[in-house]
Every structure is written in structure tokens, then in C-alpha cells.
Write an enzyme that holds these catalytic residues in place. Sequence first.
Site, PDB file in Angstrom:
ATOM      1  N   GLY A 167       0.773  -1.248   0.000  1.00  0.00           N
ATOM      2  CA  GLY A 167       0.000   0.000   0.000  1.00  0.00           C
ATOM      3  C   GLY A 167       0.798   1.289   0.000  1.00  0.00           C
ATOM      4  O   GLY A 167       0.298   2.312   0.467  1.00  0.00           O
ATOM      5  N   SER A 168       2.024   1.263  -0.566  1.00  0.00           N
ATOM      6  CA  SER A 168       2.788   2.519  -0.540  1.00  0.00           C
ATOM      7  C   SER A 168       2.148   3.583  -1.442  1.00  0.00           C
ATOM      8  O   SER A 168       2.221   4.776  -1.146  1.00  0.00           O
ATOM      9  CB  SER A 168       4.249   2.283  -0.930  1.00  0.00           C
ATOM     10  N   HIS A 226       1.094   1.174 -13.224  1.00  0.00           N
ATOM     11  CA  HIS A 226       1.846  -0.013 -13.630  1.00  0.00           C
ATOM     12  C   HIS A 226       3.342   0.332 -13.650  1.00  0.00           C
ATOM     13  O   HIS A 226       3.730   1.381 -14.178  1.00  0.00           O
ATOM     14  CB  HIS A 226       1.380  -0.475 -15.015  1.00  0.00           C
ATOM     15  N   GLU A 261       6.330   6.501  -8.991  1.00  0.00           N
ATOM     16  CA  GLU A 261       4.904   6.139  -8.890  1.00  0.00           C
ATOM     17  C   GLU A 261       4.221   7.066  -7.888  1.00  0.00           C
ATOM     18  O   GLU A 261       3.113   7.542  -8.107  1.00  0.00           O
ATOM     19  CB  GLU A 261       4.760   4.688  -8.417  1.00  0.00           C
ATOM     20  N   ASP A 293      -3.707  -3.604 -18.987  1.00  0.00           N
ATOM     21  CA  ASP A 293      -2.618  -2.623 -19.150  1.00  0.00           C
ATOM     22  C   ASP A 293      -2.575  -1.963 -20.531  1.00  0.00           C
ATOM     23  O   ASP A 293      -1.499  -1.569 -21.004  1.00  0.00           O
ATOM     24  CB  ASP A 293      -1.246  -3.282 -18.863  1.00  0.00           C
ATOM     25  N   ILE A 314      -7.430  -8.912 -12.116  1.00  0.00           N
ATOM     26  CA  ILE A 314      -7.893  -8.268 -13.352  1.00  0.00           C
ATOM     27  C   ILE A 314      -9.401  -8.053 -13.271  1.00  0.00           C
ATOM     28  O   ILE A 314     -10.156  -8.998 -13.036  1.00  0.00           O
ATOM     29  CB  ILE A 314      -7.528  -9.133 -14.568  1.00  0.00           C
TER      30      ILE A 314
HETATM   31  C1  GRF Z   1       3.484  -0.949  -7.565  1.00  0.00           C
HETATM   32  O1  GRF Z   1       4.750  -1.206  -8.058  1.00  0.00           O
HETATM   33  C2  GRF Z   1       2.488  -0.714  -8.669  1.00  0.00           C
HETATM   34  O2  GRF Z   1       3.042  -0.128  -9.791  1.00  0.00           O
HETATM   35  C3  GRF Z   1       2.040  -2.119  -9.007  1.00  0.00           C
HETATM   36  O3  GRF Z   1       1.990  -2.772  -7.768  1.00  0.00           O
HETATM   37  C4  GRF Z   1       2.886  -2.160  -6.854  1.00  0.00           C
HETATM   38  C5  GRF Z   1       2.085  -1.774  -5.660  1.00  0.00           C
HETATM   39  O4  GRF Z   1       2.885  -1.256  -4.631  1.00  0.00           O
HETATM   40  N1  GRF Z   1       0.790  -2.093  -9.713  1.00  0.00           N
HETATM   41  P1  GRF Z   1       2.207  -0.648  -3.341  1.00  0.00           P
HETATM   42  O5  GRF Z   1       1.304  -1.731  -2.759  1.00  0.00           O
HETATM   43  O6  GRF Z   1       1.442   0.562  -3.749  1.00  0.00           O
HETATM   44  O7  GRF Z   1       3.354  -0.321  -2.424  1.00  0.00           O
END
Ligand code: GRF
Length: 326
Positions: A15-16, A115, A181, A152, A98
Site C-alpha cells: 500500500g505505498s 503499472h 509512482e 494494461d 484483473i
Molecule cells: C506498484 O509497483 C504498482 O506499480 C504495481 O503494484 C505495486 C504496488 O505497490 N501495480 P504498493 O502496494 O502501492 O506499495
Amino acid sequence: MKSKINLAVLISGRGSNLKAIINAIKSGYLDKVDLKVVVANKDAPGLQYAKELGCSYHVVPRIVPGKKIPKEEHDRKVMEVLEKYDIDLIALAGYDQILQKEFVNRYKWKIMNIHPSLLPSFGGTLHGQKDALDYGAKISGCTVHFIEEDVDTGPIIIQAAVPVKDDDTPETLANRILEHEHIIYPKAIKLFSENRLKIVGRKVIVKGELNASFISDAAYHMKRIGVEENAIKHLLEKCRVYTVLVENITPREAMILKQEMLSIGGDCAVPKECILNNLVFVDAILIGNSIQLKLLVNKLENQVFNLTKLAEKLEENLANLKITDD
Ligand code: GRF
């Protein structure tokens, strides 16, 4: 039109990205976003951020003892939860499932995903970073896109490029991509909440508007836009202006202080009588950030009169200054 959009975030893991979105809401950056609910398809560690915030969260398990619920059925259960919250935007943030046709159509162009690759390269996988590395790509990155039925492939909203280093491991590359991200996902959500995204065919046209607003939490925003950590420390020193009362100096000394401070971009408030030089002692107020005050100390060390003494005092006080983060 509503003043805020109702957001749901769907997660499966640490959940970052959810945390980055929550921080952006808390700071006021996402001032048109109301995080209504976090939904996880398992007992995800990232739920802790929803708990800390005190927002609603639900676990809709995909796997119940003994069986895996069919995707469509699970989607429906999630949609049932979402229906209660009048959701305008769904952000998939590490959601490892999905979405099926019914879900995608129900929330057409209202679902975003992040992604960890530069789509359309290395899509359709949960390890886009490793795939880019194994392939020998020189530039990787991340993509925020709208969800359509295929995986995607939906219209791209924002991308960030991240160079691949020769000695990268999947982990080091993933970590560098993750930093980006956390920058582009809140940005995409902000653009959506301000109604600035228009889908034309496969393209998302961003109707950006130049803006300049005063902020009180520079530390957060420096992190948010991706300023290097050491630079943040230095720049924050420049953000905080101090005022230092200097007492019992001569008018001449006060005028020298004013000149010195002006020469380094600060200032010094002196009494009007200083010009006439008809007072024995005056007080003055130095105005500057800690970097300027340190420069002043260096300059005063070579000055005349009592200014070298002032340099010592200032240096002592500067050493006791605690530069905080806010
Ligand atoms: C991230 O790398 C995102 O791009 C992918 O899954 C990962 C999730 O990371 N879809 P987090 O749970 O948000 O830390």
C-alpha cells in the site's frame, strides 16, 4: 457539480501508493478528493494506512477457506461495497486482480491503475520491473492509465521515465520506479478531480492550467515533486526566515549590518536616526535565513568595531538553532 470527487482505492499488498495518495489528501494537494473507502481482496498490510486515517475499509476476500471465488462473482461483491459510497473514481494501487467486463463497464473511464513499466512495454505482468531489466531495457519507468477491458492497454494519463543502471537488481530498479509512482499517481488523481482529463480515442488530453499558489508545507511538496533528499534539507533552510534582534550597537555598526545583509540577499531593519548618526546606541533587526546568517557571521569576523563580537554571539545562537522539517 460536486466540490469533491469520491475516491475508492483498491489494494492487495503493502500500500505505498495508497499512502502517497493519503499524504497528498492530508497535505491539501488533493483538495478536491474525498477518500471514501479502501477495499482489499485479502488482508493486505496496506490497510494499516486506511486504519490510521480512520477512513472506511473493507476486505472482500478472493479466497475463502477451501475455494477461490470466480473473478466475476468477486468483482460483484466489490461493486456492492463501492455502490454504498457513490464513487467517482477508483484507483487500483497494487490490486493483483484483473477486473472483468461488467466492472469495467460499470465504471467506464472511472478506474485508474499504476503499472511499473513504460506501457505498452512490459504490460500484463506483476513484475514489469524485472521484465524490463531481463530484457536489457535502458529506460524503464511507470505509467498511470485508465482501465479498459484488456490488461494494461487503457489510455495513458501520465508516465515517468526511469533510467536502468547496469548494476540494477529487480529490487533497486523497482525502488527507484516506486519513487516516481508516488509522484505521478497523486498527480493523475488531482488532474481527474479537477476535470482536466479528456479522453479522445486512445489519447488522454490533459487540459493543464498554469497555477502559482502559496504553500505552507514546502517539505511535503519538495518530497512530492521528487527533490533530492539532501537538497530538501538545504532548501528548507532557505524557506525559513529568521529575525534577530541586535541590541546596543552604534548607528555605524547598524548601517554596516544593513549593507552586509543586503549584499547577501537578506535585510536589516534599522532606526531612521541611523542615517543622522546622532544616537549613541541603537537596536537593529536582522532578517534572513540561516544560510544568510551564517554568511553574515563569516563577513563580520573580518569587520571593525564590535562587529566581531556580534559574529561570535550570532555563531553561538546559530549553533543552537534547530532546523525542523516543517
Ligand atoms: C506498484 O509497483 C504498482 O506499480 C504495481 O503494484 C505495486 C504496488 O505497490 N501495480 P504498493 O502496494 O502501492 O506499495
